[in-house]
Scaffold this motif. Structure first.
Motif, short mmCIF file in Angstrom:
data_model
loop_
_atom_site.label_atom_id
_atom_site.label_comp_id
_atom_site.label_asym_id
_atom_site.label_seq_id
_atom_site.Cartn_x
_atom_site.Cartn_y
_atom_site.Cartn_z
N LEU A 280 35.13 86.15 -38.33
CA LEU A 280 33.68 86.14 -38.09
C LEU A 280 33.02 84.83 -38.49
CD1 LEU A 280 32.64 89.73 -39.23
CD2 LEU A 280 33.18 88.91 -36.94
N LYS A 281 33.80 83.87 -38.94
CA LYS A 281 33.22 82.59 -39.33
C LYS A 281 32.56 81.92 -38.13
CE LYS A 281 32.67 78.90 -41.99
NZ LYS A 281 31.75 78.87 -43.15
N TYR B 169 28.20 81.29 -43.58
CA TYR B 169 29.11 81.55 -42.47
C TYR B 169 28.80 80.78 -41.20
CZ TYR B 169 29.90 85.58 -45.53
OH TYR B 169 30.15 86.38 -46.60
N ILE B 170 27.63 80.19 -41.07
CA ILE B 170 27.24 79.51 -39.82
C ILE B 170 27.22 78.01 -40.06
CG2 ILE B 170 25.51 79.32 -38.02
CD1 ILE B 170 26.85 82.04 -38.16
N ASP B 171 28.01 77.29 -39.28
CA ASP B 171 28.05 75.83 -39.36
C ASP B 171 27.44 75.17 -38.12
OD1 ASP B 171 29.38 75.97 -41.81
OD2 ASP B 171 31.36 76.04 -40.86
N ALA C 20 28.72 87.66 -38.11
CA ALA C 20 28.79 87.47 -39.56
C ALA C 20 27.44 87.70 -40.23
CB ALA C 20 29.27 86.05 -39.88
N LEU C 21 26.35 87.66 -39.46
CA LEU C 21 25.03 87.95 -39.99
C LEU C 21 24.68 89.43 -39.87
CD1 LEU C 21 23.09 84.94 -38.41
CD2 LEU C 21 24.34 85.02 -40.56
N ILE C 22 25.51 90.21 -39.17
CA ILE C 22 25.19 91.62 -38.90
C ILE C 22 26.15 92.56 -39.61
CG2 ILE C 22 24.98 93.36 -37.08
CD1 ILE C 22 24.12 91.13 -35.18
N VAL D 267 13.28 103.08 -42.65
CA VAL D 267 14.59 102.45 -42.83
C VAL D 267 14.80 101.36 -41.78
CG1 VAL D 267 17.08 102.89 -42.71
CG2 VAL D 267 15.59 104.46 -43.96
N GLY D 268 14.34 101.60 -40.56
CA GLY D 268 14.45 100.56 -39.54
C GLY D 268 13.67 99.32 -39.90
N LEU D 269 12.49 99.50 -40.50
CA LEU D 269 11.72 98.33 -40.94
C LEU D 269 12.44 97.60 -42.06
CD1 LEU D 269 9.13 96.65 -40.79
CD2 LEU D 269 8.12 98.21 -42.47
N PHE D 270 13.04 98.33 -42.98
CA PHE D 270 13.81 97.69 -44.05
C PHE D 270 14.94 96.85 -43.48
CE2 PHE D 270 12.69 101.15 -47.39
CZ PHE D 270 11.45 100.57 -47.53
N TYR D 271 15.66 97.40 -42.53
CA TYR D 271 16.75 96.65 -41.91
C TYR D 271 16.22 95.46 -41.13
CZ TYR D 271 20.49 99.99 -43.00
OH TYR D 271 21.43 100.76 -43.64
N ALA D 272 15.14 95.65 -40.38
CA ALA D 272 14.60 94.54 -39.58
C ALA D 272 14.14 93.39 -40.46
CB ALA D 272 13.45 95.05 -38.71
N VAL D 273 13.47 93.70 -41.57
CA VAL D 273 13.04 92.64 -42.48
C VAL D 273 14.25 91.91 -43.06
CG1 VAL D 273 11.87 92.19 -44.67
CG2 VAL D 273 10.85 93.75 -43.03
N GLY D 274 15.28 92.67 -43.41
CA GLY D 274 16.47 92.03 -43.96
C GLY D 274 17.16 91.11 -42.97
N TYR D 275 17.27 91.54 -41.72
CA TYR D 275 17.92 90.69 -40.71
C TYR D 275 17.03 89.51 -40.32
CZ TYR D 275 21.69 94.05 -39.99
OH TYR D 275 22.78 94.86 -40.16
N TRP D 276 15.74 89.71 -40.27
CA TRP D 276 14.86 88.60 -39.92
C TRP D 276 14.86 87.52 -41.01
CZ3 TRP D 276 12.46 87.03 -35.64
CH2 TRP D 276 11.47 86.06 -35.76
N ASN D 277 14.99 87.95 -42.26
CA ASN D 277 14.97 87.00 -43.38
C ASN D 277 16.36 86.55 -43.78
OD1 ASN D 277 12.17 87.09 -43.65
ND2 ASN D 277 12.24 88.87 -44.99
N VAL D 278 17.37 86.80 -42.95
CA VAL D 278 18.72 86.40 -43.32
C VAL D 278 18.78 84.88 -43.46
CG1 VAL D 278 19.51 86.27 -40.91
CG2 VAL D 278 21.15 86.67 -42.77
N TRP D 279 19.25 84.45 -44.60
CA TRP D 279 19.37 83.02 -44.85
C TRP D 279 20.67 82.70 -45.57
CZ3 TRP D 279 19.43 81.04 -49.95
CH2 TRP D 279 19.56 79.65 -50.01
N PHE D 280 20.98 83.46 -46.61
CA PHE D 280 22.14 83.13 -47.41
C PHE D 280 23.43 83.31 -46.62
CE2 PHE D 280 25.25 83.97 -50.86
CZ PHE D 280 25.13 82.74 -51.50
N ASN D 281 23.54 84.40 -45.85
CA ASN D 281 24.73 84.59 -45.03
C ASN D 281 24.85 83.50 -43.97
OD1 ASN D 281 25.43 86.82 -46.47
ND2 ASN D 281 24.84 88.31 -44.91
N ALA D 282 23.70 83.06 -43.43
CA ALA D 282 23.75 81.96 -42.46
C ALA D 282 24.22 80.67 -43.13
CB ALA D 282 22.37 81.77 -41.84
N LEU D 283 23.82 80.47 -44.37
CA LEU D 283 24.27 79.28 -45.11
C LEU D 283 25.77 79.32 -45.36
CD1 LEU D 283 23.40 76.69 -46.65
CD2 LEU D 283 23.11 78.13 -48.67
#
Length: 310
Positions: free
Chosen positions: A156-157, A236-238, A162-164, A218-234
């Motif tokens: 998934l690199k 796993y995403i090059d 890798a963000l999901i 719960v859907g809003l919690f998940y949506a906020v988490g995915y929208w604010n994804v940063w650390f996983n992008a740092l």
């Protein structure tokens, strides 16, 4: 001669907002202190948002005159937003964040609903073992290095999955939804089974319509988490073309990089860099701020009722 009993007047009805007898009336000092604290909190939230919004629509002359962030607007300049939505890295990042948020929220809701419903019914196969396995993650976290090795080991690199997938199931959301499902009367589900309905049909026709509140929260919690994804992008995403908006915002503000624009903006005077940064902040915050008021009414019923049972 018949004796007449004295009539007792009915007790006065208590007003809906009336205080109970044991609670003393608020004093002037207490009311003033509460109002003052509330005003300070509101200003602490609104003033930074106002400064960011005004700076994003300010020209270079206004920013220079203010010495940086603008508090009082003078003239409206939307060139920063035109630059953002004209193509390039920021537009691509917005599309990536929208895609990750939509797909990730859908995947997480499906996984959470299926797991919570299955483990909310007593007698399911492996009920105790699976529930213990889920709840164990509250106490034991695998750590950053094992998680990175697992994600890279399954290929998934540098992939949007890798963000999901690593955050597809949040145990807290699972516990809340499972507790909500446990509050549904078992007799209702048993009557559907007597009528010949299977488990998936019961879930689709009965359980989900009764669980709109908790699903929305719960859907809003998940949506906020995915929208604010940063650390996983740092981690796993090059590839720059796969950066979500939060990763691009971090590179602009902390690393001091300049935005990459499309070929259509070559030769055109670029708007102020500070205005572009603040415009990216506005675009990043706006979707969640616009969605939250529509889901807010479900919070009390979805979270508090779902947290009655553990």
């Amino acid at each position: 001669m018949t004796a007449t009993l004295p009539t007792v007047p009915p007790p006065p009805r208590r007003r809906r907002n009336a205080r109970p007898a044991w609670e003393e009336q608020p004093g002037v000092v207490g009311q003033s202190a509460k109002g003052g604290v509330l005003a300070v909190v509101v200003l602490a939230v609104l003033v930074p948002m106002w400064v960011v919004l005004v700076t994003s629509i300010s020209s270079q002359e206004t920013i220079n005159a203010a010495g940086g962030l603008v508090v009082v607007p003078r003239e409206i300049d939307l060139s920063a937003y035109r630059t953002i939505f004209s193509g390039g890295q920021i537009s691509q990042a917005l599309w990536i964040s929208t895609l990750v948020t939509g797909v990730g929220t859908a995947v997480s809701l499906v996984v959470t609903v299926l797991a919570a419903y299955g483990l909310s019914r007593p007698g399911t196969v492996g009920h105790r073992g699976l529930l213990f396995y889920f709840l164990l993650t509250f106490l034991v976290y695998p750590g950053l290095v094992p998680s990175y090795l697992v994600v890279t080991g399954i290929g998934l690199k540098d992939s949007l999955w890798a963000l999901i997938l690593p955050t597809a199931l949040n145990v807290f959301n699972f516990v809340v939804m499972r507790a909500f499902f446990q509050n549904i009367p078992g007799e209702l589900l048993d009557s559907a089974r007597v009528d010949g309905a299977g488990e998936f049909r019961i879930l689709w026709r009965i359980v989900l319509p009764l669980s709109k509140a908790v699903i929305a929260v719960v859907g809003l919690f998940y949506a906020v988490g995915y929208w604010n994804v940063w650390f996983n992008a740092l981690l796993y995403i090059d590839d720059n073309e796969k950066f979500p908006i939060q990763r691009v915002l971090q590179s602009f503000i902390l690393a001091g990089q300049t935005p990459q624009t499309s070929g259509a903006t070559v030769g055109v005077t670029m708007p102020p860099t500070l205005a572009i940064k603040m415009a990216v902040v506005v675009v990043t915050v706006a979707p969640i701020a616009l969605v939250y008021p529509f889901v807010q009414r479900h919070f009390t019923r979805g979270v508090i009722i779902g947290a009655i049972k553990g």
